[in-house]
Each structure stands twice: as C-alpha cells, then as structure tokens.
Design a protein around this motif. Structure first.
Motif, short mmCIF file in Angstrom:
data_model
loop_
_atom_site.label_atom_id
_atom_site.label_comp_id
_atom_site.label_asym_id
_atom_site.label_seq_id
_atom_site.Cartn_x
_atom_site.Cartn_y
_atom_site.Cartn_z
N HIS A 389 13.63 -10.72 2.40
CA HIS A 389 12.53 -11.54 2.93
C HIS A 389 11.85 -12.39 1.85
CE1 HIS A 389 12.85 -9.56 6.76
NE2 HIS A 389 12.62 -8.36 6.24
N VAL A 390 12.28 -12.26 0.60
CA VAL A 390 11.62 -12.97 -0.50
C VAL A 390 11.64 -14.48 -0.25
CG1 VAL A 390 11.77 -13.53 -2.96
CG2 VAL A 390 12.01 -11.17 -2.20
N THR A 391 10.50 -15.10 -0.46
CA THR A 391 10.18 -16.52 -0.25
C THR A 391 9.97 -16.87 1.22
OG1 THR A 391 12.42 -17.44 -0.09
CG2 THR A 391 11.50 -17.16 -2.32
N ASN A 392 10.05 -15.86 2.10
CA ASN A 392 9.79 -16.10 3.52
C ASN A 392 8.40 -15.60 3.90
OD1 ASN A 392 12.38 -17.14 3.97
ND2 ASN A 392 13.22 -15.10 4.36
N ARG A 393 7.90 -16.15 4.99
CA ARG A 393 6.66 -15.62 5.56
C ARG A 393 7.03 -14.59 6.63
NH1 ARG A 393 1.72 -17.72 4.37
NH2 ARG A 393 1.74 -19.54 2.99
N LEU A 455 3.31 -14.37 2.72
CA LEU A 455 4.44 -14.85 1.92
C LEU A 455 4.94 -13.73 1.01
CD1 LEU A 455 6.23 -17.22 0.97
CD2 LEU A 455 4.42 -17.76 -0.70
N LEU A 457 6.98 -12.42 -2.09
CA LEU A 457 7.48 -12.89 -3.39
C LEU A 457 7.84 -11.70 -4.27
CD1 LEU A 457 4.89 -15.72 -4.19
CD2 LEU A 457 7.19 -16.00 -3.24
N TRP A 458 8.76 -11.93 -5.19
CA TRP A 458 9.11 -10.92 -6.18
C TRP A 458 8.38 -11.22 -7.48
CZ3 TRP A 458 10.65 -6.26 -7.04
CH2 TRP A 458 11.11 -5.88 -8.30
N ASN A 459 7.70 -10.22 -8.03
CA ASN A 459 6.98 -10.36 -9.29
C ASN A 459 7.83 -9.71 -10.37
OD1 ASN A 459 5.29 -10.05 -11.54
ND2 ASN A 459 3.45 -9.91 -10.27
N TYR A 465 6.89 -6.21 -5.48
CA TYR A 465 6.78 -7.29 -4.52
C TYR A 465 5.31 -7.64 -4.31
CZ TYR A 465 11.68 -6.59 -3.31
OH TYR A 465 13.05 -6.50 -3.35
#
Length: 479
Positions: A389-393, A455, A457-459, A465
């Motif tokens: 799901h990274v970069t998705n809402r 949103l 995102l991966w940190n 996340y």
C-alpha cells in the motif's frame, strides 16, 4: 475455641433478615463467646459467606453489582500511606533519616536501583534496598494500577467480591492502588507473593487497609509458590497481577504461563511494566507467548488484535501516561537533603518521581475484549500487508498506543498505532489537524480509531511505516 460452624450457620440464617451483630450471635453459640471473638471469626469467614463489615461493627451481604468505573487519575499519594511509610524510615534510621549517612545511603540505593533497571542487572532487595525502592516507586506504582483496573471496570468485569493474587508485590504500591480503587463495600481476599525484604514493608503498608480487604503475604518466590495451595477446589483467582516484576524473573514467560492457569474462567491476568524500552518490550514478549494468534487466551486490552488469526511481531514498545503524582513528603525530604555533587544539587528532583508511565496488558480466558471490533478485508487495509500500500491512500482500523511521541515544539504530532497484525512499527503522523481528523490527537491510549484516506509511506530512517493524516484524511473514534 469457638464453634465456627455455629457462627457460620447463624450468619447464613440472619444475612437476609437483618444486619448480623456479633453481640447478638454470641447469645446463640454454646459457651456464649465474647462478641469480639465472634466478630473476628466473622471477619475470617466473611469472604466465603459473602459478608462485608460496616462501620458500626455489623455485617451485611455484599452487593451483587460489579465494581463501578472510577475514571481513576490520582494526583497525590494518600497522606495516610505516606505517613505510614515514613514511620518505617524513622523506625530504622531516626527522625533525621533523610540526612547525614542514612540519607546518603538511601540516595545511593536509589541511584543503584535506577542504574540496575536501565542496564537490566539482577536486583537484590535487602532491607535498605526495599526502603529505597519504596521511597522512589510507591507513589507511581500506586497510581498506575488503577488505570488498568479502569479498563476492566468500564465493562463491568471487575467483581465486587474479588480473590486476588499479586505476584512480586514489592513494597505494596499496586496493592494500595487496588485497595483504593475498590469501593468500601467490596470484599477482597488478597494474596501477595514476595520473597524479599520488601515483604516487611508490604506487611506494614497493608496494615493500613480496611477489614474487608483481607491480606496474606506469602514469603516465597514466584517460581516456588503454589497458587493451588490457597484456592478452594475448582476455583480460580479473579485477578492475577504481575506488576513491575516480570523483568526480574529468569524465565518470565514460563512463570506467567503457570499462573495464568489459575485465573478463573471469567477472571483477568494483568501484567504491568515500567515504560522503558527493555521492560516494556519484555512485557510484550510475554503477552505474545501467552496469547498466540491461534490460542484460546484473548488480549482484552490495550493491544487489541483487530484481525482474527493474526498477532503482532513488531518490537511492541508502547506505554500509557497517567496524571503526574505530586512527590510525597518523604521523597521531597530525601531530595532536598545531602550535599551538592557534580551531577545533582539538593532539591533538583533527582530523587522525586512524579511521572506515571507504564506498559500493561490484560489477558482473559473467556474471549472478552475491551472493544469488540473486528476489521474486514473488504473495507480496510491490513498492516501485515502494508508494503503493497506504500504511496497509496488507504482506510484502516487501528488502536492508538501512545501519546504524542514528538520531542520538539513545532514537530508534527506522532502516535504509535497497531491493528494487531503488523511485523514492523506503524506511526500515524498528523500533518494538518482539522475537525475531521482531530480524533487522532484527542483519543485516549487504547482507543480504536477508523482512518480514512491516509497516505501510507515507508520511513527508511526509522524502519517503520508512516500513516500520514492530512487535510484529506478523516479519523473517527470507533470505541
């Protein structure tokens, strides 16, 4: 010797007729024992008879209603307990216990205890260490337990007739907190397991409790004590508590697992640990071992599993914060005395402890959960699958498991969240607060939140996340 059977039969007959008066019952018993002897016998039999003693010395049936929710948030350690504890210090060292050599030794004891906890060293409690431990931790441990009891009481799962086992009871902070949380007309059979010199302090502090809070201290280790030795056949404890002790056991999981077997079918196993990284994560390791995804033990609170068949495997460091508790007089006296050194000035707060922070878990056998909410794959994303799901809402359900973790003014508020399926940490970042998403900031620790349009995102820096909550996101409190 008094005829106990006669006392019991008279009490059973009168309990639904009128208050049971020892001065009346003594007339019906062979030998006409003194009313004080009858009263003491009734106190000893009260738990089995379901009787509570009133201020006028008579006994009445205990109410059937569970313990009411308290919204517990003490800001002071009760004065009566503070005086009782300081009496122990005066008895050992004299009225100037906080000054000169005795004060220096106690301050050194507290320094060493804090250091041993930090470095996970083995801690031994002789008489002086027990007193130092009590000085520093009685107030915050007293406060912490009530917040956990609130989670049970709000669902009516804390019975007014309560059989308790407090393993590693220490100097009595959790016991006194439990005592003060419960209503005066509750009926408690309290057993403490404490092998160290802390048991001497514990027994003195328990002498301050009311008569309907019957206490017994077992001076044995958690590994050797047999819970069955104090239980009627076929019964269990309504509450088994391991407060701030699991990190001191050689094999905390196996010990806790053995005691879990003695929790009643509708009872609760409570684990509490200091909020620091090692002890908090240690508690989570025990929790996850005792309540695997495919097991019959349920996590009641606070780390709910929202996806059936899943359990978390992230680091699990999370902790709650209560209201600060004002340093009692004995802490202030010790802190204000002594000579200035390179690392402290008298009165600088080194030996006061006003912060209430703790990790906790409540486990049950009956499937009860503080919030009966389950996530659906048709509606929500699962943290176990966050990589895709990274970069998705996305929309998801999650439990709020921290207060704001940011350390700098002006930083975006940051909160640990969990749905019970994750293998790495997830944090919700509030970049733009508005009326549609403010529940992220307002919700209490342990609340279940529904996130919409956040949103993912991966940190890479933190290996976690981030769920970005901005002006396009909605956050609601589910329960």
């Amino acid at each position: 010797m008094i005829d106990r059977d006669a006392v019991r039969s008279n009490a059973k007959y009168l309990r639904n007729v009128r208050p049971i008066d020892p001065e009346e019952i003594c007339e019906y018993i062979e030998g006409t024992p003194h009313p004080a002897v009858v009263r003491e016998t009734l106190r000893e039999e009260a738990f089995d008879l379901g009787l509570v003693e009133r201020d006028d010395g008579t006994f009445v049936p205990v109410e059937d209603e569970p313990v009411p929710y308290r919204d517990w948030s003490p800001t002071e350690f009760p004065e009566a307990y503070a005086f009782a504890f300081e009496d122990l210090l005066i008895e050992r060292y004299g009225v100037n216990w906080h000054r000169d050599e005795s004060g220096d030794r106690l301050r050194e004891v507290i320094r060493r205890l804090k250091e041993d906890y930090y470095y996970q060293n083995e801690v031994a409690y002789d008489e002086e260490a027990a007193l130092g431990y009590g000085i520093y931790h009685l107030p915050d441990y007293y406060a912490a337990v009530g917040y956990v009891l609130d989670d049970l009481a709000e669902r009516g799962l804390l019975p007014r007739v309560l059989r308790v086992l407090d393993v590693g009871a220490g100097t009595g902070g959790p016991a006194l907190g439990l005592h003060d949380y419960l209503p005066e007309n509750s009926l408690v059979e309290y057993h403490a397991v404490e092998p160290s010199a802390s048991a001497d302090v514990l027994e003195s502090m328990l002498s301050e409790t009311r008569s309907n809070f019957k206490t017994t201290v077992h001076r044995e280790t958690a590994e050797t004590f047999d819970p069955a030795s104090v239980l009627p056949d076929g019964e269990g404890f309504d509450l088994v508590c391991f407060a701030n002790v699991l990190s001191e056991l050689d094999d905390p999981t196996s010990v806790a697992e053995r005691y879990l077997d003695y929790v009643a079918d509708d009872g609760s196993f409570v684990g509490i640990a200091p909020a620091d990284l090692n002890t908090s994560m240690g508690l989570r390791e025990v929790e996850r071992a005792l309540a695997p995804a495919d097991g019959d033990v349920t996590v009641y609170a606070p780390t709910l599993r929202l996806w059936p068949g899943h359990a978390p495997s992230d680091h699990g460091w999370s902790f709650d914060r209560g209201e600060d508790i004002v340093a009692p007089s004995f802490q202030r006296r010790l802190d204000e005395a002594g000579e200035a050194t390179e690392d402290r000035d008298p009165g600088d707060g080194t030996f006061t402890n006003e912060t209430v922070q703790f990790s906790s878990v409540v486990l049950r056998h009956d499937g009860e959960r503080r919030v009966d909410v389950t996530a659906s794959g048709e509606r929500y994303a699962k943290m176990a699958e966050m990589e895709r799901h990274v970069t998705n809402r996305i929309d998801l359900l999650a439990v709020k498991l921290s207060h704001d973790l940011t350390e700098h003014d002006g930083a975006n508020p940051l909160f640990k969240v969990s749905d019970g399926s994750e293998s790495v940490e997830h944090y919700a970042v509030l970049t733009k607060r508005d009326s549609l998403n403010e529940w992220l900031a307002r919700a209490d620790y342990g609340d279940v939140l529904a996130f919409e349009n956040v949103l993912a995102l991966w940190n890479d820096d933190e290996g976690a996340y981030n769920l970005v909550v901005d002006g396009e996101s909605v956050v609601d409190r589910v329960a």
